[in-house]
Design an enzyme around this catalytic site. Structure first.
Site, short mmCIF file in Angstrom:
data_model
loop_
_atom_site.label_atom_id
_atom_site.label_comp_id
_atom_site.label_asym_id
_atom_site.label_seq_id
_atom_site.Cartn_x
_atom_site.Cartn_y
_atom_site.Cartn_z
N HIS A 41 2.47 -8.76 5.96
CA HIS A 41 3.43 -9.55 5.19
C HIS A 41 3.11 -9.47 3.71
O HIS A 41 4.00 -9.38 2.86
CB HIS A 41 3.41 -11.01 5.63
CG HIS A 41 3.81 -11.21 7.06
ND1 HIS A 41 4.21 -12.43 7.55
CD2 HIS A 41 3.87 -10.36 8.11
CE1 HIS A 41 4.52 -12.31 8.84
NE2 HIS A 41 4.29 -11.07 9.19
N ASP A 137 8.99 -15.26 3.18
CA ASP A 137 9.12 -14.22 4.19
C ASP A 137 9.46 -14.83 5.54
O ASP A 137 9.68 -16.04 5.67
CB ASP A 137 7.93 -13.27 4.20
CG ASP A 137 6.70 -13.80 4.88
OD1 ASP A 137 6.73 -14.91 5.40
OD2 ASP A 137 5.68 -13.06 4.89
N TRP A 388 6.03 -2.20 11.48
CA TRP A 388 7.05 -1.66 10.58
C TRP A 388 6.47 -1.07 9.30
O TRP A 388 6.98 -0.07 8.79
CB TRP A 388 8.10 -2.73 10.27
CG TRP A 388 9.32 -2.14 9.63
CD1 TRP A 388 9.81 -2.41 8.39
CD2 TRP A 388 10.20 -1.16 10.20
NE1 TRP A 388 10.94 -1.67 8.14
CE2 TRP A 388 11.21 -0.89 9.25
CE3 TRP A 388 10.23 -0.49 11.43
CZ2 TRP A 388 12.23 0.02 9.47
CZ3 TRP A 388 11.26 0.43 11.66
CH2 TRP A 388 12.25 0.68 10.69
N ASN A 389 5.41 -1.65 8.76
CA ASN A 389 4.79 -1.04 7.59
C ASN A 389 4.33 0.38 7.90
O ASN A 389 4.53 1.30 7.11
CB ASN A 389 3.59 -1.87 7.11
CG ASN A 389 4.01 -3.09 6.33
OD1 ASN A 389 5.06 -3.13 5.71
ND2 ASN A 389 3.17 -4.11 6.35
N SER A 390 3.68 0.54 9.05
CA SER A 390 3.20 1.88 9.43
C SER A 390 4.35 2.85 9.65
O SER A 390 4.27 4.02 9.27
CB SER A 390 2.34 1.79 10.71
OG SER A 390 1.11 1.15 10.45
N GLU A 393 5.61 3.91 6.23
CA GLU A 393 4.64 4.80 5.60
C GLU A 393 4.72 6.19 6.20
O GLU A 393 4.65 7.20 5.50
CB GLU A 393 3.24 4.23 5.74
CG GLU A 393 3.01 2.99 4.89
CD GLU A 393 1.77 2.18 5.28
OE1 GLU A 393 1.57 1.09 4.71
OE2 GLU A 393 1.02 2.65 6.16
N ALA A 408 4.36 -8.25 18.88
CA ALA A 408 5.38 -8.65 17.89
C ALA A 408 6.70 -7.91 18.18
O ALA A 408 7.18 -7.92 19.30
CB ALA A 408 4.87 -8.40 16.47
N GLN A 410 7.07 -4.66 17.95
CA GLN A 410 6.75 -3.24 18.02
C GLN A 410 7.44 -2.51 19.18
O GLN A 410 7.85 -1.35 19.02
CB GLN A 410 5.23 -3.07 18.08
CG GLN A 410 4.54 -3.54 16.81
CD GLN A 410 3.06 -3.79 16.98
OE1 GLN A 410 2.46 -3.39 17.98
NE2 GLN A 410 2.46 -4.47 16.02
#
Length: 494
Positions: A41, A137, A388-390, A393, A408, A410
Site C-alpha cells: 500500500h 487507500d 498487483w504491485n508485482s 512491475e 487477498a 491474488q
C-alpha cells in the site's frame, strides 16, 4: 518517524511543508495521504506523491499507522524526496480483537479507531499547509469522516489494486443481498460489468467466509467508497479494457474513476544480497532466468515449497528464487507485516537440491531487489503470487508471468491475467512438480500458450509506458483529478 504523531521533516529544518514553497514564497498545494498497513500500500501511494510533485508541483504528507513502523518502512520513508513528508498516527489498542483475526479486519479496525487522531492531524495540516485534498487507500474509507470533520473539501480513494477488484467492491453491498450463500459455492462464475468471469473459489479471499468479521468490513468499505469524490486506481486501460470502459462512463451515485497507473518504483537497489544476485544475473544469457518470488508477505506450506523446488529442477530452466521459511502452522500471508524469514529457509528444501542446481539456480533468503531483477536482460519470466504491485512491475518491464496466487485478491488477479488479458500461465491448483515444470517451460520457452503470453506482455509494456507520457491516458487522468482539487480550493472551505 516516531509513533507519537510527530512528523519527519524533509529537506531543511523548517518543516515538511517548506519544500513546497513556490518561488514567490507561497506554499505549494498539499495533499494528505493515509496509508493503511503493508508495503504494497505504501509504495504505490508514495509513487503517486512523487508524481504529483514532479508533474504538478504538489507536496504531500504520507500518514502511516504505528503498527507498521518497521525498519523497512522507516528506511523507505527516509528515502523519499523533500516534497514527500511522512507523519505517524498515534498507536491504537487492538488487544480486544480475537487471536487470528484477519489482516483486513485488523487494518480496518485500526483505521476506524484512528479517526479522532486523524481529524486532529488533518486540522493541523490545514493550518500549516495549503491542503487541497485528502486521499485514503482501500482499507481507509472510514477516514473520510475525519477529513470531512477537519474541513478538507476534496476526499478521494486510492485503490492500489485493479479495476476488476474495484468493480467487485462497488457491487459488493448489492451482491451481499443478492447472494445469500458463500461465493465459493456459486454454481457459475461471478459475472460483473466488463469483467472477466471469476469462479467462486477465486473471488477475493476476504469474501470467502461470510461469518468472519472481515467479510462485513469489506461490505462496509464497498458502501463507504461511494463517499469519495473520485477513485484513483493503480491500473491502466490496456490490461483491463472491459472494466475500464464501463467505469469510465458516469454513473449516478458512484464516484468518477481514474486509472492512473502503473505506479511502480523506478529503482530499489538497497538490501542484503542485492549485489550478489545481480552479479549472478550478469553471467546468465538474455531472457534465460525465471525469477521466483511470492512478494513481501507470502510464504508456502512446506510441501508446496518442496514441489516448487523439484519443479524448478525438472523444468531445466535457470532460476533466481527468493526463498522464505514455510507457512506451516500459520497462514500463507504470515509475513505480511515482516518479510524476513523466521527460520533458515534453506533447511526446508529437498535433500541435495542446492547441490544439484548449483550451476543453474541461485537461492536468495527473504529478499531480492525485485525491480532490478525484473529490469535485468537475463530475466525472461516471473513466477509470481500475482500481488498487483508485482504484476505491474512485471508488465512494465515486459516479463511474462507464471501465476501462483496465495491470498487477498491474488486468485482473482490470476484469473484476469491468465483467462482475460492473457499475460500469464497459471499453475494448476494441484501443484505437483510436473505441472509446475510444465508451466515454467511454457513461459520460458514460448511453447503452447507461452508464445501468446510473451507477445501480449510486450504489447502491454508499450501501452503502460505510452499512458504515462504527457498526453497519455494515465497522465491525463491524473491531471484531471488535480484540476478538480484546485477548483475545489478556489471554491473555499465547506
Amino acid at each position: 518517524m516516531e509513533a507519537n504523531g510527530s512528523s519527519r521533516c524533509n529537506g531543511n529544518g523548517n518543516g515538511y511543508y517548506a519544500a513546497g514553497a513556490t518561488a514567490a514564497g507561497e506554499l505549494a498545494p498539499h495533499v494528505a495521504m493515509l496509508v493503511t498497513p503493508g508495503m504494497g500500500h505504501l509504495i504505490p501511494l508514495a509513487e503517486l506523491a512523487k508524481r504529483l510533485a514532479s508533474r504538478h508541483g504538489l507536496t504531500s504528507t504520507l500518514l502511516t499507522f504505528a503498527s507498521t513502523a518497521s525498519a523497512t518502512q522507516r528506511a523507505f520513508l527516509a528515502s523519499l524526496p523533500p516534497a514527500v513528508a511522512s507523519r505517524a498516527l498515534p498507536p491504537v489498542d487492538l488487544s480486544d480483537l480475537p487471536a487470528g483475526s484477519a489482516i483486513e479486519t485488523r487494518m480496518s479496525e485500526e483505521c476506524a479507531r484512528s479517526v479522532p487522531a486523524l481529524t486532529a492531524v488533518l486540522a493541523d495540516l490545514r493550518r500549516t499547509t495549503r491542503l487541497v485534498a485528502f486521499v485514503a487507500d482501500l482499507f481507509g474509507a472510514d477516514a473520510f469522516d475525519a477529513a470531512r470533520a477537519a474541513g478538507v473539501r476534496r476526499r478521494c480513494l486510492f485503490f492500489p489494486t485493479n479495476l476488476h477488484v474495484l468493480t467487485l467492491m462497488l457491487h459488493l453491498p448489492d451482491l451481499d443481498v443478492a447472494q445469500p450463500g458463500e461465493f465459493r459455492d456459486l454454481p457459475e462464475p461471478l459475472r460483473l460489468p466488463g469483467c472477466v468471469p471469476v469462479p467462486g473459489p477465486d473471488v477475493l479471499m476476504p469474501l470467502q467466509d461470510k461469518s468472519d468479521p472481515c467479510y462485513r468490513w469489506m461490505v462496509h468499505h464497498g458502501a463507504k467508497y461511494r463517499d469519495a469524490d473520485a477513485v484513483l486506481v493503480n491500473s491502466f486501460d490496456a490490461v483491463e479494457p472491459g472494466p475500464a470502459a464501463v467505469l469510465r462512463r458516469p454513473e449516478p451515485g458512484r464516484p468518477a474513476v481514474f486509472p492512473v497507473g502503473p505506479l511502480i518504483q523506478s529503482v530499489h537497489s538497497k538490501g542484503g544480497g542485492a549485489a550478489e544476485c545481480l552479479e549472478w544475473l550478469d553471467r546468465q544469457p538474455a531472457r534465460s532466468v525465471v525469477f521466483v518470488s511470492f512478494g513481501s508477505g507470502g510464504a508456502l506450506p512446506s510441501e508446496e515449497m518442496r514441489e516448487l523446488a523439484l519443479g524448478l529442477e525438472q523444468s531445466g530452466q535457470r532460476f533466481l528464487w527468493v526463498v522464505r521459511s514455510p507457512s506451516d502452522g500459520g497462514a500463507v500471508n504470515d509475513n505480511y507485516y515482516d518479510a524476513e524469514s523466521k527460520r533458515d529457509p534453506f533447511a526446508y528444501l529437498p535433500d541435495g537440491f542446492v547441490d544439484r542446481t548449483r550451476g543453474v539456480g541461485m537461492l536468495v533468503p527473504s529478499w531480492a531487489p525485485q525491480i532490478r531483477v525484473l529490469a535485468h536482460a537475463a530475466t525472461g519470466g516471473f513466477l509470481t503470487h500475482c500481488g498487483w504491485n508485482s504484476v505491474l512491475e512485471s508488465l512494465a518491464h515486459g516479463v511474462p508471468m507464471v501465476a501462483w496466487p496465495l491470498y487477498a485478491e491474488q486468485r482473482q488477479n490470476a484469473v484476469m491475467l491468465a483467462e482475460g488479458v492473457g499475460a500469464a500461465v497459471r499453475v494448476p491448483e494441484a501443484k505437483g512438480r510436473a505441472k509446475i515444470a510444465a508451466a515454467v517451460r511454457e513461459v520460458m520457452e514460448g511453447v503452447g500458450r507461452g508464445a501468446e503470453v510473451r507477445r501480449k506482455v510486450a504489447e502491454l509494456q508499450k501501452a503502460a509506458a505510452d499512458g504515462l507520457r504527457d498526453g497519455g491516458n494515465a497522465a491525463a487522468a491524473l491531471a484531471e483529478v488535480v484540476g478538480t482539487w484546485m477548483r475545489g480550493e478556489d471554491q473555499g472551505d465547506e
